[in-house]
Design an enzyme around this catalytic site. Structure first.
Site, PDB file in Angstrom:
ATOM      1  N   PHE A   1     -13.047  15.070   5.778  1.00 11.34           N
ATOM      2  CA  PHE A   1     -12.161  14.981   6.936  1.00 11.34           C
ATOM      3  C   PHE A   1     -10.926  15.866   6.729  1.00 11.34           C
ATOM      4  CE2 PHE A   1     -13.978  10.496   7.368  1.00 11.34           C
ATOM      5  CZ  PHE A   1     -14.937  10.919   8.287  1.00 11.34           C
TER       6      PHE A   1
ATOM      7  N   LEU B   1     -13.972   6.992   0.777  1.00 13.34           N
ATOM      8  CA  LEU B   1     -14.601   8.242   0.349  1.00 13.34           C
ATOM      9  C   LEU B   1     -15.662   8.042  -0.744  1.00 13.34           C
ATOM     10  CD1 LEU B   1     -14.724  11.339   0.418  1.00 13.34           C
ATOM     11  CD2 LEU B   1     -12.840  11.366  -1.243  1.00 13.34           C
TER      12      LEU B   1
ATOM     13  N   TYR C   1      -1.527   0.313  10.181  1.00 19.00           N
ATOM     14  CA  TYR C   1      -1.861  -0.415   8.944  1.00 19.00           C
ATOM     15  C   TYR C   1      -0.682  -0.361   7.979  1.00 19.00           C
ATOM     16  CZ  TYR C   1      -3.685  -0.953   4.198  1.00 19.00           C
ATOM     17  OH  TYR C   1      -3.862  -1.327   2.892  1.00 19.00           O
TER      18      TYR C   1
ATOM     19  N   ARG D   1      -8.915  13.141   9.986  1.00 17.53           N
ATOM     20  CA  ARG D   1      -9.012  11.786  10.527  1.00 17.53           C
ATOM     21  C   ARG D   1      -7.610  11.341  10.958  1.00 17.53           C
ATOM     22  NH1 ARG D   1     -11.363   7.395   6.366  1.00 17.53           N
ATOM     23  NH2 ARG D   1      -9.257   7.647   5.571  1.00 17.53           N
TER      24      ARG D   1
ATOM     25  N   THR E   1       0.814  -1.221   0.000  1.00 15.54           N
ATOM     26  CA  THR E   1       0.000   0.000   0.000  1.00 15.54           C
ATOM     27  C   THR E   1       0.843   1.265   0.000  1.00 15.54           C
ATOM     28  OG1 THR E   1      -1.496   1.317   1.361  1.00 15.54           O
ATOM     29  CG2 THR E   1      -0.109  -0.217   2.518  1.00 15.54           C
TER      30      THR E   1
END
Ligand SMILES: NC(=O)c1ccc[n+]([C@@H]2O[C@H](COP(=O)([O-])OP(=O)(O)OC[C@H]3O[C@@H](n4cnc5c(N)ncnc54)[C@H](O)[C@@H]3O)[C@@H](O)[C@H]2O)c1
Ligand SMILES: O=c1ccn([C@@H]2O[C@H](COP(=O)(O)OP(=O)(O)O[C@H]3O[C@H](CO)[C@@H](O)[C@H](O)[C@H]3O)[C@@H](O)[C@H]2O)c(=O)[nH]1
Length: 339
Positions: free
Chosen positions: A202, A184, A137, A275, A113
């Site tokens: 956010f 989103l 994460y 966030r 990621t």
């Protein structure tokens, strides 16, 4: 090839399975349905309803490779419950590597990621850039990337990590169906469809042009195609890493505009604080994936929103999807009893 797809009942995994089957591969899916859906597993694939920790009971030397998508993948949850990420991602992937080594399965394509980079300094992120995740994460995925490098060098695994940026869009009926949904675009579409009263923005104080966070959204069909190329490109004893994005940054406000345009709906949005764990800007350099894999995405943000909107609106919709479509899932194999 005969391939095991972990997480094949999930959003991205189901589209990867769709494309692998369309290319004539033999596909088996391992998924515990923690966030996936049985009806996303395409006919033609054998489904093992099992946890990754049980993968050793499924893998044998007849497999040519594994596409490993199964994971926990919510940035916010990883901040509030980091232990779930150490267990669900790192420990579970170690079980997979042990099972692959034992069975002699030669290649692995892993879903890494953009979150491994943290707050990048430059405008577009290259694979050689510094990795400093801002949330557990991303840290769990980075740890796995390191595990793969070591596994390739020590035991000859042919490994490729694909660092996805923000995946969006749908492939026919295969779309994002998370509960709760944190992403989103599906949330904006829920508002457009009247399922939610308003959307949340956010953070409006980021150092970006309009103050909202910028991401590189990539169509799930373009993304899935990179997996097919990676499976063929993997070389024994090496671990390669590729960023997968379009190279274009889109702010939260720009995504909202695209949703308003595509749906023709108002989509009210409420400004809220940032966030936890969210970096300001994440945009990929796609140069390495182009050079080595010959991979280049073709679909833009409007297409992503439009395909996701069509998939949400009609169970029978298949705008320009691959011909296999969603089919009845095969019954779980005996491994189903393992769960
Ligand atoms: N969606 C994105 O924008 C994005 C971006 C970067 C990376 N990724 C990565 O891509 C992969 C797929 O993401 P997604 O959005 O399709 O998520 P998803 O939640 O829809 O799919 C994950 C699938 O894995 C299964 N799973 C999870 N843990 C498991 C376990 N221990 N054993 C067996 N099955 C398990 C779930 O049931 C689900 O079907 C993840 O590894 C994620 O980290 C996603
Ligand atoms: O209702 C919402 C949801 C999100 N956002 C913002 O929109 C951006 C995108 O958020 P989201 O769609 O939740 O994706 P990310 O948190 O960026 O994470 C996705 O993209 C990462 C790669 O960039 C992957 O690692 C993750 O697995 C994947 O969930 C972020 O700035 C969010 O703060 C909002 O403003 N309102």
């Amino acid at each position: 090839m005969k391939l095991l797809v972990t997480g094949g009942a999930g959003y991205i995994g189901s589209v990867v399975v769709q494309q692998l089957l369309a290319e004539g591969h033999t596909v088996e899916v391992l998924d515990n349905l923690s966030t996936g859906h049985a009806d996303s597993i395409l006919g033609g694939a054998i489904w093992h309803e099992a946890d990754l920790l049980q993968v050793g009971r499924i893998l044998d030397s007849s497999f040519d490779g594994v596409v490993h998508l199964a994971a926990r993948s919510l940035v916010g949850e990883s901040v509030s419950h980091p232990e779930r990420y150490w267990h669900g991602n790192i420990v579970a992937t170690l079980a997979l590597l042990d099972a692959m080594r034992e069975a002699g399965v030669p290649r692995l394509v892993f879903s890494s990621t953009a979150a491994v980079y943290g707050e990048p300094a430059g405008a577009s992120i290259a694979e050689t850039d510094q990795t400093m995740p801002t949330n557990p994460y991303g840290a769990s995925k980075l740890a796995i990337d390191h595990m793969l490098t070591a596994e390739a060098h020590a035991h000859g695994l042919a490994a490729i990590s694909l660092r996805y940026f923000n995946v969006a869009g749908a492939s026919g009926e295969l779309r994002e169906r998370h509960d709760p949904e944190t992403h989103l675009i599906p949330n904006l579409l829920k508002v457009a469809a009247g399922e939610k009263e308003s959307a949340s923005i956010f953070g409006t104080d980021y150092p970006t042009e309009d103050g909202t966070a910028v991401r590189d959204y990539i169509h799930v069909r373009d993304l899935a195609e990179a997996h097919l190329r990676a499976l063929k490109a993997a070389v024994p004893g090496t671990h390669e890493i590729y960023n997968l994005g379009t190279g274009t940054g889109t702010s939260v406000r720009q995504v909202i505009d695209a949703v308003r345009e595509v749906t023709g709906r108002e989509v009210p949005a409420v400004e809220e604080p940032r966030r936890a764990g969210d970096p300001a800007v994440l945009v990929a350099s796609g140069q390495r994936a182009l050079d080595d894999l010959g991979w280049q995405p073709t679909r833009d943000i409007r297409q992503m929103v439009s395909d996701a909107w069509t998939a949400l609106g009609s169970d029978t919709a298949s705008p320009d999807a691959a011909s296999s479509g969603t089919a009845t899932p095969t019954a779980p194999t005996s491994a189903g009893g393992l769960a």
